[in-house]
Design a protein around this motif. Structure first.
Motif, PDB file in Angstrom:
ATOM      1  N   ALA A  52       0.611  -1.173  -0.094  1.00 31.72           N
ATOM      2  CA  ALA A  52       0.184  -0.228   0.003  1.00 31.72           C
ATOM      3  C   ALA A  52       1.285   1.433   0.055  1.00 31.72           C
ATOM      4  N   ILE A  53       0.603   2.425  -1.083  1.00 24.29           N
ATOM      5  CA  ILE A  53       1.409   3.232  -1.199  1.00 24.29           C
ATOM      6  C   ILE A  53       0.938   4.362  -0.948  1.00 24.29           C
ATOM      7  N   SER A  66      -4.756   2.059  -2.770  1.00 31.45           N
ATOM      8  CA  SER A  66      -5.010   1.023  -1.398  1.00 31.45           C
ATOM      9  C   SER A  66      -4.172  -0.532  -0.784  1.00 31.45           C
ATOM     10  N   LEU A  67      -4.466  -1.369  -0.080  1.00 29.59           N
ATOM     11  CA  LEU A  67      -3.823  -2.283   0.018  1.00 29.59           C
ATOM     12  C   LEU A  67      -3.728  -3.318  -0.925  1.00 29.59           C
ATOM     13  N   SER A 109      -7.570   3.519 -12.469  1.00 25.49           N
ATOM     14  CA  SER A 109      -7.239   2.170 -10.988  1.00 25.49           C
ATOM     15  C   SER A 109      -6.380   1.182 -11.612  1.00 25.49           C
ATOM     16  N   ARG A 110      -5.541   0.871 -11.192  1.00 21.63           N
ATOM     17  CA  ARG A 110      -4.406   0.235 -11.612  1.00 21.63           C
ATOM     18  C   ARG A 110      -3.585   0.109 -10.296  1.00 21.63           C
ATOM     19  N   GLY A 111      -3.152  -1.061  -9.753  1.00 18.25           N
ATOM     20  CA  GLY A 111      -2.157  -2.072  -9.096  1.00 18.25           C
ATOM     21  C   GLY A 111      -0.735  -0.938  -9.296  1.00 18.25           C
ATOM     22  N   SER A 112      -0.188  -0.725  -7.992  1.00 22.21           N
ATOM     23  CA  SER A 112       1.088   0.000  -8.322  1.00 22.21           C
ATOM     24  C   SER A 112       2.369  -0.924  -8.380  1.00 22.21           C
TER      25      SER A 112
END
Length: 299
Positions: A52-53, A66-67, A109-112
């Motif tokens: 989570a950043i 988000s986590l 929205s995409r994963g960090s």
């Protein structure tokens, strides 16, 4: 008469048995022909991660704060045909590119893990969610009788796999910024059709020149005006404790290495643009690791 009858019967049984053994031998040979080569090795890894950043969306508008969890499973195959050459194939699957998209399939929205400016883990898989694919494939062979000169060609490769020397002592590194020595403007790369040559001398001197083309696999064509490609050349000198290198990266038709680790506010890529990047690298490390003396890397 009885002894002759016995011999005939035994002879027939022996002939039938021999025929069955011949059939089994044929099946065994067919099985061996379809098995792995003695010169092929397989290694692999599985990575599970969670992150989570805070503030990720501020540096990249589609990176989620988000986590999140991800996995990547990798299989590495290496095959030699002559003892000096190597065919490398990387097969990979994962879910690090999970995204929320709008009606036009554009990510909102995409994963960090996946976004370069948020985190971009080196083990992130970008080939589709849970899709098992050939992720990398190339062939390397000596040029002539000298093992100092080698050539590499492949339909799925990146420039930095063909460099004369690693661009950073942080290898493989968990983060692409460390792997590329923070000089992504020159060393940032994409997987596409590539070819290159490399010289590595006994005295530490090394040279390489390679090109990766995104148009070679499509209608744009290889090294045409419409081809998005990147040509990198490196001159390096490496010893056990230190390294220095100079690199030139010529980027054509909107290849965007300069935006590799830039925030949204800093990125402004023009259509049909060409660019040139230069990189100077050096590092030093102590003779023995594990002491209080640090490794020093500059670029």
């Amino acid at each position: 008469l009885d002894s002759k009858t016995f011999i005939n019967e035994v002879s027939e049984d022996i002939a039938n048995l021999k025929g069955r053994l011949d059939g089994l031998e044929v099946q065994q040979n067919q099985f061996e022909a379809g098995s792995f080569s003695d010169t092929t090795t397989l290694s692999g890894s599985a990575v599970f991660a969670a992150t989570a950043i805070d503030g990720a969306s501020k540096v990249n508008s589609v990176a989620s704060e988000s986590l999140q969890t991800m996995y990547t499973y990798t299989m590495d195959l290496n095959t030699s045909f002559t003892g000096d050459d190597n065919l490398y194939v990387r097969i990979r699957t994962g879910n690090g590119k999970v995204a929320t998209v709008d009606a036009n399939d554009n990510p909102t929205s995409r994963g960090s893990f996946y976004e370069k400016t948020a985190f971009y883990h080196t083990d992130t898989y970008s080939g589709g969610v849970d899709a098992l694919k050939v992720d990398k494939i190339w062939y390397t062979t000596p040029i002539g009788s000298s093992e100092k000169w080698t050539a590499t060609i492949g339909p799925k490769i990146e420039n930095y796999y063909m460099y004369a020397a690693p661009v950073s002592i942080y290898r493989p590194g968990f983060h692409k910024a460390f792997k590329l020595g923070s000089l992504s403007g020159a060393f940032g790369a994409s997987t596409a059709t590539g070819a290159g040559i490399k010289y590595v001398g006994d005295n530490g001197l090394a040279f390489s020149s390679n090109v990766v083309s995104k148009g070679a696999a499509g209608s744009s064509g290889f090294l045409t005006n419409e081809d998005e490609h990147k040509w990198d050349t490196m001159l390096a000198y490496t010893k056990d404790q230190y390294h220095v290198s100079l690199s030139l990266s010529q980027q054509h038709e909107d290849w965007s290495s300069f935006s590799y680790y830039a925030t949204d506010a800093a990125v402004e890529v023009e259509e049909d643009s060409n660019a040139t990047a230069y990189a100077a690298r050096a590092y030093w490390r102590p003779e023995e690791s594990g002491t209080g003396i640090p490794e020093i890397s500059v670029g």
